[in-house]
Design a protein around this motif. Structure first.
Motif, PDB file in Angstrom:
ATOM      1  N   ASP A   1       0.865  -1.180   0.000  1.00 50.32           N
ATOM      2  CA  ASP A   1       0.000   0.000   0.000  1.00 50.32           C
ATOM      3  C   ASP A   1       0.902   1.231   0.000  1.00 50.32           C
ATOM      4  OD1 ASP A   1      -1.702   2.116   0.585  1.00 50.32           O
ATOM      5  OD2 ASP A   1      -2.737   1.071   2.208  1.00 50.32           O
ATOM      6  N   ILE A   2       1.107   1.791  -1.181  1.00 55.84           N
ATOM      7  CA  ILE A   2       2.036   2.912  -1.333  1.00 55.84           C
ATOM      8  C   ILE A   2       1.572   4.141  -0.549  1.00 55.84           C
ATOM      9  CG2 ILE A   2       3.017   4.523  -3.019  1.00 55.84           C
ATOM     10  CD1 ILE A   2       3.273   2.165  -4.929  1.00 55.84           C
ATOM     11  N   GLU A   3       0.275   4.364  -0.497  1.00 52.86           N
ATOM     12  CA  GLU A   3      -0.231   5.505   0.272  1.00 52.86           C
ATOM     13  C   GLU A   3       0.080   5.354   1.753  1.00 52.86           C
ATOM     14  OE1 GLU A   3      -4.351   6.213  -0.580  1.00 52.86           O
ATOM     15  OE2 GLU A   3      -3.954   6.615  -2.690  1.00 52.86           O
ATOM     16  N   ASN A   4      -0.062   4.147   2.294  1.00 57.17           N
ATOM     17  CA  ASN A   4       0.298   3.905   3.685  1.00 57.17           C
ATOM     18  C   ASN A   4       1.798   4.095   3.869  1.00 57.17           C
ATOM     19  OD1 ASN A   4      -0.129   3.034   6.458  1.00 57.17           O
ATOM     20  ND2 ASN A   4       0.867   1.128   5.838  1.00 57.17           N
ATOM     21  N   GLY A   5       2.592   3.616   2.914  1.00 56.69           N
ATOM     22  CA  GLY A   5       4.045   3.796   2.977  1.00 56.69           C
ATOM     23  C   GLY A   5       4.432   5.261   2.992  1.00 56.69           C
ATOM     24  N   GLU A   6       3.757   6.061   2.180  1.00 55.99           N
ATOM     25  CA  GLU A   6       4.041   7.502   2.158  1.00 55.99           C
ATOM     26  C   GLU A   6       3.691   8.141   3.497  1.00 55.99           C
ATOM     27  OE1 GLU A   6       3.110  11.491  -0.496  1.00 55.99           O
ATOM     28  OE2 GLU A   6       1.835   9.731  -0.764  1.00 55.99           O
ATOM     29  N   SER A   7       2.578   7.758   4.049  1.00 56.98           N
ATOM     30  CA  SER A   7       2.158   8.301   5.340  1.00 56.98           C
ATOM     31  C   SER A   7       3.141   7.919   6.441  1.00 56.98           C
ATOM     32  CB  SER A   7       0.756   7.788   5.683  1.00 56.98           C
ATOM     33  OG  SER A   7       0.358   8.222   6.946  1.00 56.98           O
ATOM     34  N   LEU A   8       3.536   6.652   6.484  1.00 59.61           N
ATOM     35  CA  LEU A   8       4.506   6.200   7.476  1.00 59.61           C
ATOM     36  C   LEU A   8       5.839   6.925   7.300  1.00 59.61           C
ATOM     37  CD1 LEU A   8       3.744   2.385   7.321  1.00 59.61           C
ATOM     38  CD2 LEU A   8       3.305   3.900   9.273  1.00 59.61           C
ATOM     39  N   HIS A   9       6.256   7.071   6.062  1.00 64.19           N
ATOM     40  CA  HIS A   9       7.501   7.776   5.751  1.00 64.19           C
ATOM     41  C   HIS A   9       7.447   9.213   6.248  1.00 64.19           C
ATOM     42  CE1 HIS A   9       9.761  10.480   3.068  1.00 64.19           C
ATOM     43  NE2 HIS A   9      10.729   9.605   3.255  1.00 64.19           N
ATOM     44  N   ASP A  10       6.382   9.914   5.885  1.00 63.19           N
ATOM     45  CA  ASP A  10       6.272  11.332   6.233  1.00 63.19           C
ATOM     46  C   ASP A  10       6.204  11.544   7.744  1.00 63.19           C
ATOM     47  OD1 ASP A  10       6.340  11.769   3.526  1.00 63.19           O
ATOM     48  OD2 ASP A  10       4.230  12.365   3.359  1.00 63.19           O
ATOM     49  N   GLU A  11       5.539  10.626   8.445  1.00 61.62           N
ATOM     50  CA  GLU A  11       5.383  10.751   9.892  1.00 61.62           C
ATOM     51  C   GLU A  11       6.636  10.355  10.667  1.00 61.62           C
ATOM     52  OE1 GLU A  11       1.994   8.391  10.918  1.00 61.62           O
ATOM     53  OE2 GLU A  11       0.665   9.551   9.626  1.00 61.62           O
ATOM     54  N   ASN A  12       7.475   9.501  10.095  1.00 63.58           N
ATOM     55  CA  ASN A  12       8.591   8.942  10.858  1.00 63.58           C
ATOM     56  C   ASN A  12       9.960   9.256  10.265  1.00 63.58           C
ATOM     57  OD1 ASN A  12       7.104   7.213  12.951  1.00 63.58           O
ATOM     58  ND2 ASN A  12       6.130   6.633  11.037  1.00 63.58           N
TER      59      ASN A  12
ATOM     60  N   ASP B   1       4.011  -2.821   7.155  1.00 65.99           N
ATOM     61  CA  ASP B   1       4.428  -1.416   7.157  1.00 65.99           C
ATOM     62  C   ASP B   1       5.801  -1.254   6.515  1.00 65.99           C
ATOM     63  OD1 ASP B   1       2.080  -0.671   8.474  1.00 65.99           O
ATOM     64  OD2 ASP B   1       2.998  -0.881  10.458  1.00 65.99           O
ATOM     65  N   ILE B   2       6.691  -2.190   6.796  1.00 77.51           N
ATOM     66  CA  ILE B   2       8.019  -2.178   6.163  1.00 77.51           C
ATOM     67  C   ILE B   2       7.848  -2.295   4.655  1.00 77.51           C
ATOM     68  CG2 ILE B   2      10.212  -3.428   5.901  1.00 77.51           C
ATOM     69  CD1 ILE B   2      10.119  -2.162   8.629  1.00 77.51           C
ATOM     70  N   GLU B   3       7.040  -3.269   4.218  1.00 80.51           N
ATOM     71  CA  GLU B   3       6.803  -3.479   2.785  1.00 80.51           C
ATOM     72  C   GLU B   3       6.200  -2.236   2.133  1.00 80.51           C
ATOM     73  OE1 GLU B   3       4.429  -6.992   2.242  1.00 80.51           O
ATOM     74  OE2 GLU B   3       5.766  -8.185   3.495  1.00 80.51           O
ATOM     75  N   ASP B   4       5.251  -1.621   2.824  1.00 80.04           N
ATOM     76  CA  ASP B   4       4.602  -0.421   2.278  1.00 80.04           C
ATOM     77  C   ASP B   4       5.589   0.729   2.151  1.00 80.04           C
ATOM     78  OD1 ASP B   4       2.278  -1.916   2.342  1.00 80.04           O
ATOM     79  OD2 ASP B   4       1.405  -0.849   4.054  1.00 80.04           O
ATOM     80  N   THR B   5       6.428   0.909   3.162  1.00 77.07           N
ATOM     81  CA  THR B   5       7.410   1.990   3.136  1.00 77.07           C
ATOM     82  C   THR B   5       8.439   1.759   2.038  1.00 77.07           C
ATOM     83  OG1 THR B   5       7.080   2.337   5.508  1.00 77.07           O
ATOM     84  CG2 THR B   5       9.056   3.308   4.531  1.00 77.07           C
TER      85      THR B   5
ATOM     86  N   ALA C   1       7.965   0.028  -0.685  1.00 79.41           N
ATOM     87  CA  ALA C   1       7.272   0.226  -1.965  1.00 79.41           C
ATOM     88  C   ALA C   1       7.149   1.714  -2.291  1.00 79.41           C
ATOM     89  CB  ALA C   1       5.897  -0.430  -1.931  1.00 79.41           C
ATOM     90  N   TYR C   2       6.821   2.518  -1.298  1.00 77.16           N
ATOM     91  CA  TYR C   2       6.719   3.962  -1.520  1.00 77.16           C
ATOM     92  C   TYR C   2       8.074   4.551  -1.909  1.00 77.16           C
ATOM     93  CZ  TYR C   2       6.847   8.900  -0.519  1.00 77.16           C
ATOM     94  OH  TYR C   2       7.075  10.256  -0.627  1.00 77.16           O
ATOM     95  N   LEU C   3       9.107   4.243  -1.131  1.00 71.20           N
ATOM     96  CA  LEU C   3      10.439   4.787  -1.424  1.00 71.20           C
ATOM     97  C   LEU C   3      10.916   4.357  -2.803  1.00 71.20           C
ATOM     98  CD1 LEU C   3      12.172   4.261   2.032  1.00 71.20           C
ATOM     99  CD2 LEU C   3      11.557   6.448   0.980  1.00 71.20           C
ATOM    100  N   ASN C   4      10.661   3.104  -3.147  1.00 66.14           N
ATOM    101  CA  ASN C   4      11.112   2.614  -4.443  1.00 66.14           C
ATOM    102  C   ASN C   4      10.344   3.275  -5.587  1.00 66.14           C
ATOM    103  OD1 ASN C   4      12.838   0.936  -6.013  1.00 66.14           O
ATOM    104  ND2 ASN C   4      11.041  -0.332  -6.443  1.00 66.14           N
ATOM    105  N   SER C   5       9.052   3.442  -5.427  1.00 60.49           N
ATOM    106  CA  SER C   5       8.258   4.034  -6.508  1.00 60.49           C
ATOM    107  C   SER C   5       8.545   5.532  -6.661  1.00 60.49           C
ATOM    108  CB  SER C   5       6.777   3.801  -6.289  1.00 60.49           C
ATOM    109  OG  SER C   5       6.292   4.563  -5.201  1.00 60.49           O
ATOM    110  N   GLU C   6       8.827   6.181  -5.561  1.00 62.46           N
ATOM    111  CA  GLU C   6       8.999   7.643  -5.594  1.00 62.46           C
ATOM    112  C   GLU C   6      10.441   8.065  -5.869  1.00 62.46           C
ATOM    113  OE1 GLU C   6       7.484  11.451  -5.558  1.00 62.46           O
ATOM    114  OE2 GLU C   6       6.351   9.590  -5.392  1.00 62.46           O
ATOM    115  N   PHE C   7      11.427   7.301  -5.361  1.00 62.32           N
ATOM    116  CA  PHE C   7      12.812   7.760  -5.398  1.00 62.32           C
ATOM    117  C   PHE C   7      13.798   6.789  -6.052  1.00 62.32           C
ATOM    118  CE2 PHE C   7      10.792   9.637  -1.640  1.00 62.32           C
ATOM    119  CZ  PHE C   7      10.955  10.980  -1.933  1.00 62.32           C
TER     120      PHE C   7
END
Length: 92
Positions: A23-34, A76-80, A82-88
């Motif tokens: 869940d990339i959106e959850n990964g983005e949220s976790l990333h931004d918050e932490n 949560d690890i997987e989501d984060t 996935a977000y980092l990989n898709s975005e950066f």
């Protein structure tokens, strides 16, 4: 043979129910918050970055999770990641 088919189909559906689609959106949220509490996104864009595959990225996210004491679930690890990989990172 019929019993084997039933067992095989049941096992297949059991595997599907335990899988987790990132869940990339959850990964983005976790990333931004932490993650952004320690560093900016500039850390991901460096030409000299040492992460060159998904296993290394996953390991880094796990190290950060431990260091921050966030106690992310595996999902949560997987989501984060996935977000980092898709975005950066855009690793394969």
């Amino acid at each position: 043979m019929k019993i084997f088919s039933i067992v095989f189909i049941s096992f297949f559906f059991l595997l599907l129910s335990n899988s987790h689609a990132a869940d990339i959106e959850n990964g983005e949220s976790l990333h931004d918050e932490n993650c952004l509490a320690c560093h900016s996104t500039d850390a991901y864009n460096k030409d000299t970055r040492k992460l060159h595959d998904l296993a290394a990225l996953t390991s880094q996210v796990k190290r950060c999770d431990f260091s921050l004491g966030t106690q992310f679930f595996d999902e949560d690890i997987e989501d984060t990641v996935a977000y980092l990989n898709s975005e950066f990172y855009h690793l394969e």
